[in-house]
Design a protein around this motif. Sequence first.
Motif, PDB file in Angstrom:
ATOM      1  N   PHE A 518       6.833 -14.410 -19.539  1.00 37.87           N
ATOM      2  CA  PHE A 518       6.346 -14.247 -18.171  1.00 37.87           C
ATOM      3  C   PHE A 518       7.384 -14.731 -17.170  1.00 37.87           C
ATOM      4  CE2 PHE A 518       2.318 -14.446 -20.513  1.00 37.87           C
ATOM      5  CZ  PHE A 518       1.701 -13.302 -20.013  1.00 37.87           C
ATOM      6  N   GLY A 519       8.324 -13.869 -16.784  1.00 41.54           N
ATOM      7  CA  GLY A 519       9.238 -14.222 -15.719  1.00 41.54           C
ATOM      8  C   GLY A 519       8.530 -14.101 -14.379  1.00 41.54           C
ATOM      9  N   THR A 520       9.100 -14.742 -13.351  1.00 42.39           N
ATOM     10  CA  THR A 520       8.546 -14.603 -12.019  1.00 42.39           C
ATOM     11  C   THR A 520       8.473 -13.120 -11.653  1.00 42.39           C
ATOM     12  OG1 THR A 520       9.515 -16.702 -11.372  1.00 42.39           O
ATOM     13  CG2 THR A 520       8.853 -15.241  -9.604  1.00 42.39           C
ATOM     14  N   ILE A 521       7.344 -12.709 -11.109  1.00 45.42           N
ATOM     15  CA  ILE A 521       7.205 -11.297 -10.767  1.00 45.42           C
ATOM     16  C   ILE A 521       7.140 -11.122  -9.256  1.00 45.42           C
ATOM     17  CG2 ILE A 521       6.042 -10.754 -12.924  1.00 45.42           C
ATOM     18  CD1 ILE A 521       3.421 -10.580 -11.323  1.00 45.42           C
ATOM     19  N   ARG A 522       7.531  -9.954  -8.800  1.00 49.37           N
ATOM     20  CA  ARG A 522       7.494  -9.584  -7.386  1.00 49.37           C
ATOM     21  C   ARG A 522       6.596  -8.371  -7.250  1.00 49.37           C
ATOM     22  NH1 ARG A 522      10.853  -6.020  -4.303  1.00 49.37           N
ATOM     23  NH2 ARG A 522      10.973  -6.563  -2.073  1.00 49.37           N
ATOM     24  N   ILE A 523       5.526  -8.515  -6.480  1.00 51.37           N
ATOM     25  CA  ILE A 523       4.554  -7.437  -6.303  1.00 51.37           C
ATOM     26  C   ILE A 523       4.741  -6.830  -4.918  1.00 51.37           C
ATOM     27  CG2 ILE A 523       2.099  -6.856  -6.244  1.00 51.37           C
ATOM     28  CD1 ILE A 523       1.592  -9.330  -7.980  1.00 51.37           C
ATOM     29  N   THR A 524       4.887  -5.521  -4.878  1.00 49.51           N
ATOM     30  CA  THR A 524       4.947  -4.792  -3.612  1.00 49.51           C
ATOM     31  C   THR A 524       3.917  -3.674  -3.652  1.00 49.51           C
ATOM     32  OG1 THR A 524       6.684  -3.327  -4.465  1.00 49.51           O
ATOM     33  CG2 THR A 524       7.397  -5.309  -3.276  1.00 49.51           C
ATOM     34  N   ARG A 525       3.757  -2.989  -2.565  1.00 53.08           N
ATOM     35  CA  ARG A 525       2.739  -1.929  -2.512  1.00 53.08           C
ATOM     36  C   ARG A 525       3.166  -0.744  -3.386  1.00 53.08           C
ATOM     37  NH1 ARG A 525      -0.280  -0.814   2.864  1.00 53.08           N
ATOM     38  NH2 ARG A 525      -1.985  -0.881   1.376  1.00 53.08           N
ATOM     39  N   TYR A 526       2.216  -0.253  -4.144  1.00 51.34           N
ATOM     40  CA  TYR A 526       2.505   0.852  -5.054  1.00 51.34           C
ATOM     41  C   TYR A 526       1.201   1.506  -5.462  1.00 51.34           C
ATOM     42  CZ  TYR A 526       0.871  -2.413  -8.620  1.00 51.34           C
ATOM     43  OH  TYR A 526       0.120  -3.294  -9.343  1.00 51.34           O
ATOM     44  N   GLY A 527       1.274   2.687  -6.035  1.00 47.47           N
ATOM     45  CA  GLY A 527       0.129   3.334  -6.669  1.00 47.47           C
ATOM     46  C   GLY A 527      -1.084   3.430  -5.776  1.00 47.47           C
ATOM     47  N   THR A 528      -2.179   2.873  -6.256  1.00 53.07           N
ATOM     48  CA  THR A 528      -3.459   2.932  -5.560  1.00 53.07           C
ATOM     49  C   THR A 528      -3.360   2.385  -4.147  1.00 53.07           C
ATOM     50  OG1 THR A 528      -4.614   2.652  -7.662  1.00 53.07           O
ATOM     51  CG2 THR A 528      -5.873   2.163  -5.675  1.00 53.07           C
ATOM     52  N   TRP A 529      -2.438   1.467  -3.907  1.00 46.70           N
ATOM     53  CA  TRP A 529      -2.351   0.809  -2.610  1.00 46.70           C
ATOM     54  C   TRP A 529      -1.659   1.663  -1.559  1.00 46.70           C
ATOM     55  CZ3 TRP A 529      -0.222  -4.314  -5.040  1.00 46.70           C
ATOM     56  CH2 TRP A 529      -1.263  -4.936  -5.749  1.00 46.70           C
ATOM     57  N   GLY A 530      -1.009   2.739  -1.941  1.00 52.76           N
ATOM     58  CA  GLY A 530      -0.309   3.587  -0.986  1.00 52.76           C
ATOM     59  C   GLY A 530       1.140   3.169  -0.806  1.00 52.76           C
ATOM     60  N   THR A 531       1.862   3.909  -0.008  1.00 53.18           N
ATOM     61  CA  THR A 531       3.288   3.682   0.202  1.00 53.18           C
ATOM     62  C   THR A 531       3.524   2.537   1.176  1.00 53.18           C
ATOM     63  OG1 THR A 531       3.689   6.039  -0.141  1.00 53.18           O
ATOM     64  CG2 THR A 531       5.451   4.776   0.914  1.00 53.18           C
ATOM     65  N   ALA A 532       4.424   1.650   0.816  1.00 54.84           N
ATOM     66  CA  ALA A 532       4.764   0.540   1.708  1.00 54.84           C
ATOM     67  C   ALA A 532       5.424   1.062   2.969  1.00 54.84           C
ATOM     68  CB  ALA A 532       5.696  -0.432   0.994  1.00 54.84           C
ATOM     69  N   GLN A 533       5.020   0.497   4.101  1.00 58.26           N
ATOM     70  CA  GLN A 533       5.561   0.895   5.387  1.00 58.26           C
ATOM     71  C   GLN A 533       6.039  -0.341   6.148  1.00 58.26           C
ATOM     72  OE1 GLN A 533       5.811   4.070   6.395  1.00 58.26           O
ATOM     73  NE2 GLN A 533       4.716   4.938   4.639  1.00 58.26           N
ATOM     74  N   ALA A 534       7.031  -0.144   7.020  1.00 61.28           N
ATOM     75  CA  ALA A 534       7.499  -1.239   7.860  1.00 61.28           C
ATOM     76  C   ALA A 534       6.336  -1.775   8.696  1.00 61.28           C
ATOM     77  CB  ALA A 534       8.635  -0.769   8.757  1.00 61.28           C
ATOM     78  N   GLY A 535       6.227  -3.090   8.753  1.00 62.58           N
ATOM     79  CA  GLY A 535       5.185  -3.710   9.552  1.00 62.58           C
ATOM     80  C   GLY A 535       3.857  -3.871   8.855  1.00 62.58           C
ATOM     81  N   ASP A 536       3.777  -3.558   7.561  1.00 60.79           N
ATOM     82  CA  ASP A 536       2.519  -3.711   6.823  1.00 60.79           C
ATOM     83  C   ASP A 536       2.023  -5.153   6.794  1.00 60.79           C
ATOM     84  OD1 ASP A 536       2.046  -1.091   6.138  1.00 60.79           O
ATOM     85  OD2 ASP A 536       2.785  -1.264   4.077  1.00 60.79           O
ATOM     86  N   LEU A 537       2.946  -6.110   6.731  1.00 59.15           N
ATOM     87  CA  LEU A 537       2.600  -7.519   6.530  1.00 59.15           C
ATOM     88  C   LEU A 537       1.806  -7.708   5.242  1.00 59.15           C
ATOM     89  CD1 LEU A 537       1.688  -8.641  10.161  1.00 59.15           C
ATOM     90  CD2 LEU A 537       3.856  -8.959   8.938  1.00 59.15           C
TER      91      LEU A 537
END
Length: 543
Positions: A518-537
Motif C-alpha cells: 500500500f503505497g501512498t495513493i493520489r485520488i483525482t476525479r475519474y470515471g463515475t465522478w466525471g472529468t476534472a475541471q479547473a476550479g472544482d476544489l
Amino acid sequence: MRTLRRRAATLLALVVTLAAATVLAVDGPAAATVTPPICGPGGGAGDFNGDNIADLAIGVSGEANATGAVDVTYGSVDGPGASSQLDQHWTLASDGVPGDNHIGNELGSALVAGDFNGDGYDDLAAGAPQAMVGAFTGAGQVLVLYGSRDRLTATGSQLLTQNMNGLAPGAAQTGDEFGHALAAGDFNADGYDDLAVGAPGDDGGAGTVQVIPGSAAGLSVIGYRTWSQDSGSMESSRESGDHFGWALATGRFDDDRYTDLAVGVPDEDDDEFRDMGAVHVIYSSPGGLTDAGNKLWHADLAGMPGDAETGDHLGRSLAAGNFNGDDTCDLAAGVPGESVVTSSGRSYPAAGAVLVLYSDSGGLSPFADAAPQYWTRNTTGIEGDPVDSAQFGYSLAAGDINGDGYWDLAIGAPFDDVTGHDEAGTVSVIYGWYVDVGLATVLKVPVWSQDYADSTGAVAGVAGKDHHFGSAMTMGNFNYAQGTNKDLAVSAPGDSGKGAVMVLYEWNNKLQVEPPAFGTIRITRYGTWGTAQAGDLFGESLS
C-alpha cells in the motif's frame, strides 16, 4: 461513524522534557486500558455500507460554477478508489434527491458522517452554505443521504434549511451560511446520532448552531434546538461578526455518558483584542444539550497557554480526541492567525498554532492531569520552521493511528511554502502519549508534503504553488476490515488547479510513505465522478 467509533481501542505547550522522555519506553507507551469515550467527528470517516471498512466522502464545492457536488469512494481491502464500480457522485440534481442544483450553492463545503437513524449504517450530511432559500442568497442548505448495505442512497434523503417545515428552525436570511460547519453526536444517549449545523453568518455574523435530533426515522423536528451566545445562561454575549458556529466538534468531555458540543467562535473579541477567537463548550444531559455548566475558553483565561492577540482566530478549526488515553475526550483548537516568535526574535505573522485542552471528570480544564499545550512549528520536536501566513492549525483531524489507545493529531498548514512553491501546504502529525502527558514529540513529527520522501519512497503527487495540501483531512481505516488503526486522507484542492486527495497509510504503528502493498495513493476525479475541471476544489472537505 458510530460503527467505527464502537470499535476504537479505546496544541505550543508543555513538551516532554528529556528526563520524562527517558522514562518512556522506546517503542511507545503501553496501550490504554480504560473504556474509550466517543470522540468525534474530529476527522472521522464513515462506513456507509456496513462492511467495517471506512469509506471516503470528498467535497467538490467548486464543481460547475460552484454548484458543488460530493464524490464518494468506498474502502476495500485494496484501499479507497480500488473498486470504482462502487463510486458515487451526488449533486442536488441526482435522482431522488430533493433540492435545486443552482450555481453558487457550493454543495460539499462541509461534510460529516453519523448514524442518524440508528440502523448501523453511517449516513452523510453535506453542507451547501451558499445555497439560496426562497429569495435569500447564501442562506444555506444541508443535504442528508442515508447509508445502507448497498451504499449511500437517495431513499429517504432530506434537504434541511432554516425554514423548511420547521425542520431546522429559524428564518433563513441572506448570508446565514447554514451548513458552513457540521458535526454529529448522540447528545441525549438515545442511540441515534444528532446533527449540529453551524450558521456563522446568521444575524449579521453573530452566528447560530442548529441541533436536529436523530430518530428511527432519521433527522426529526421533534426536540430541535437553536443555540447562540444569547441562549439561556451562556457564558458570553452575542456580537455581530463573532461567527459562532464556524467550526464544530463533538465528544464526551466529562465523565457522564452524554456527548457534548464544542463550537468555534474564531472572531470573538475581548476588551483588548479583536478577532482573538474562542471556543464555546456546551455540555449534555438526559434531555440533550443544556446551558448548565457551559464554558467559553480563550487565551486570556487563567492557566491557559499562549498569548491572546488581535487576529489569532482561535476556534477556526476543532477536533476532539482521547489524546492521553483516559476515559474522557480532549479538545484541539486551531489558532491559524497566531504570530510565532523564534529565539532569535524574528516574528512570523499568522504562522499558526494549535491549542490542546485536556479533560477530567468535570469536563475540559487547564488543570486536568495533562496540562494544556500550545503547539507551533517553533515547538521543540516538531520538524520544519515557522513560515509567514502558513496558518498551521487551519485544519485538524484526530484518530488513533497506531492503535495504542492514545489518539493522535494531524495539523494542516495549507498555506505553508514547500521547496520554493508558495502555499503548497504541509501536514504534521503528533502522537498521543500517557495520561499525564497527552500529545508528545517522542515519536518523530516530520513535515508531510507532496514533496515528502524518505528511504522507503515518496508521497504521491508533486508539490506545487497554491496546491494547499492540508486544507482538509479525515482519518479512517480505509483498507482493512475490523482494524482499529487509522490511515490519514489529506486534500490538496488546488492540485493542478482542480484538486486531489492523498491517502497516507498506517503501517508498523505509524504513517508510512510506502508500507508493503500500500503505497501512498493520489485520488483525482475519474470515471463515475466525471472529468476534472479547473476550479472544482476537489477535496474542499473530507469525511
